[in-house]
Design an enzyme around this catalytic site. Structure first.
Site, PDB file in Angstrom:
ATOM      1  N   SER A 168      19.745 102.818   5.778  1.00 31.22           N
ATOM      2  CA  SER A 168      19.223 103.111   5.009  1.00 31.22           C
ATOM      3  C   SER A 168      17.483 102.764   5.020  1.00 31.22           C
ATOM      4  CB  SER A 168      19.877 101.375   4.372  1.00 31.22           C
ATOM      5  OG  SER A 168      19.481 101.105   2.829  1.00 31.22           O
ATOM      6  N   GLU A 272      23.851 105.529  -3.292  1.00 32.91           N
ATOM      7  CA  GLU A 272      23.625 107.483  -2.577  1.00 32.91           C
ATOM      8  C   GLU A 272      22.839 108.384  -2.991  1.00 32.91           C
ATOM      9  OE1 GLU A 272      24.600 108.191   1.536  1.00 32.91           O
ATOM     10  OE2 GLU A 272      23.759 106.752   0.602  1.00 32.91           O
ATOM     11  N   LEU A 274      20.979 108.314  -5.499  1.00 35.42           N
ATOM     12  CA  LEU A 274      19.566 108.419  -5.259  1.00 35.42           C
ATOM     13  C   LEU A 274      18.863 108.413  -3.995  1.00 35.42           C
ATOM     14  CD1 LEU A 274      17.500 106.600  -7.511  1.00 35.42           C
ATOM     15  CD2 LEU A 274      17.475 104.796  -5.936  1.00 35.42           C
ATOM     16  N   HIS A 304      27.102 104.694  -0.034  1.00 35.30           N
ATOM     17  CA  HIS A 304      25.505 104.153   0.971  1.00 35.30           C
ATOM     18  C   HIS A 304      27.218 102.890   1.213  1.00 35.30           C
ATOM     19  CE1 HIS A 304      21.462 103.965   1.134  1.00 35.30           C
ATOM     20  NE2 HIS A 304      21.622 102.265   1.413  1.00 35.30           N
ATOM     21  N   TRP A 306      29.043 101.290   4.921  1.00 31.59           N
ATOM     22  CA  TRP A 306      29.244 101.516   6.561  1.00 31.59           C
ATOM     23  C   TRP A 306      30.269 102.045   6.574  1.00 31.59           C
ATOM     24  CZ3 TRP A 306      25.708  99.578  10.158  1.00 31.59           C
ATOM     25  CH2 TRP A 306      24.762  98.274   9.823  1.00 31.59           C
TER      26      TRP A 306
END
EC number: 2.3.1.122
Length: 330
Positions: A168, A272, A274, A304, A306
């Site tokens: 990120s 994600e 974006l 988006h 982990w």
């Protein structure tokens, strides 16, 4: 009449752009918490040789907590960089993945700097002032000078020939570190990063996200959007340097469609999608520039979250070991 029509068309176009930009700002504001605070509880199992170092940082005027697992004398290091809402107790990589377990006896030392919320792991122009007060952010200096010197002197870890991997916020940070410190970082991993921060609404979106996360201001970091620092820290603008350095790149970004791994929530899916565009833009620039030392994983799935970043870190392990010349079992 033609002039009036053109004027109306221009106004309509401007309004459409403003609406789209406003929607993007609102969307990011609503979504940025998706990589938010986790419980103050490390994931690594008892018995792993994980150390908690307090590394002096003259540039930041304080000691920086670093979670560390030794890969053996003269081993290369894997620097794992956190997201926008990095906590001050543990690295998100330890809270949310089993990174220490995966890389135990891999021949690679695992280095997790703790803290640095909204920092982009950069040297800020001004003090980083947020909701919790002000502090000095000189993270690039720390990661490329103070920390490797400390690890070499105290843990016999190589100061060069290492890797930086970020998710990120830190996706672009890892790439930027490799751009300007190619001897130290010969391998870089970027996961779901926004890789064109100087482009269009990039500075505004980043400023909004930083403000929402901790009350920080992007202008304190890199100045106004016209300041050269924005392009200096833009991996897409500087992709030619990565190509010239022959840096090994591992890049991942999903498309917002969840799988059985998880991350099936609206914020993770939308965010994600974006950032995916900037990743493809980086790949296009890399290929156009003649780059030939990269792995691009842009599947038709992934959010988006982990779960996906952890999977990528585990998947890249053989490639990392081979490229860094690691000696497993050391």
């Amino acid at each position: 009449m033609k002039f009036v029509d053109r004027f109306r068309g221009a106004v309509a176009g401007m309004l459409r752009r403003l609406v789209v930009e406003a929607m993007g700002v609102a969307l990011l504001s609503a979504l940025i918490g998706v990589v938010g605070s986790a419980p103050a509880e490390a994931f690594s199992r008892p018995g792993l040789p994980v150390e908690y170092l307090q590394v002096p940082s003259p540039s930041m005027g304080r000691d920086i907590k670093v979670q560390f697992q030794n890969g053996g004398a003269n081993s290369p290091a894997l620097y794992l960089l956190d997201g926008l809402r990095a906590q001050d107790d543990f690295s998100g990589w330890d809270i949310n993945t089993t990174a220490f377990e995966w890389y135990y006896q891999s021949g690679i030392s695992v280095v997790m700097p703790v803290g640095g919320q909204s920092s982009f792991y950069s040297d800020w122009y001004s003090p980083a002032c947020g909701k919790a007060g002000c502090q000095t952010y000189k993270w690039e200096t720390f990661l490329t000078s103070e920390l490797p010197q400390y690890l070499q002197s105290n843990k016999q870890i190589k100061p060069t020939g290492s890797a930086a991997v970020g998710l990120s916020m830190a996706g672009l940070s890892a790439l930027t570190l490799a751009i300007y410190h190619p001897d130290q970082f010969i391998y870089v991993g970027s996961m779901s990063g926004l890789l064109d921060p100087s482009n269009a609404m990039g500075p505004s979106l980043i400023g909004l996200a930083m403000g929402d996360a901790g009350g920080y201001k992007a202008a304190d970091m890199w100045g106004p959007s016209t300041d050269p620092a924005w392009k200096r820290n833009d991996p897409t603008v500087n992709v030619g340097t990565l190509i010239a350095n022959n840096t090994r790149i591992w890049m991942y970004c999903g498309n917002g469609k969840p799988t059985e791994l998880g991350g099936n929530n609206l914020p993770a899916k939308l965010l994600e999608g974006l950032v995916r565009t900037s990743n493809i833009k980086f790949q296009d620039g890399y290929n156009a520039g003649g780059g030939h030392n990269a792995v691009f994983n842009f599947p038709d799935s992934g959010t988006h979250s982990w779960e996906y970043w952890g999977e990528q870190l585990n998947d890249m392990k053989p490639d990392l070991q081979q490229y860094l010349g690691a000696t497993p079992g050391a």
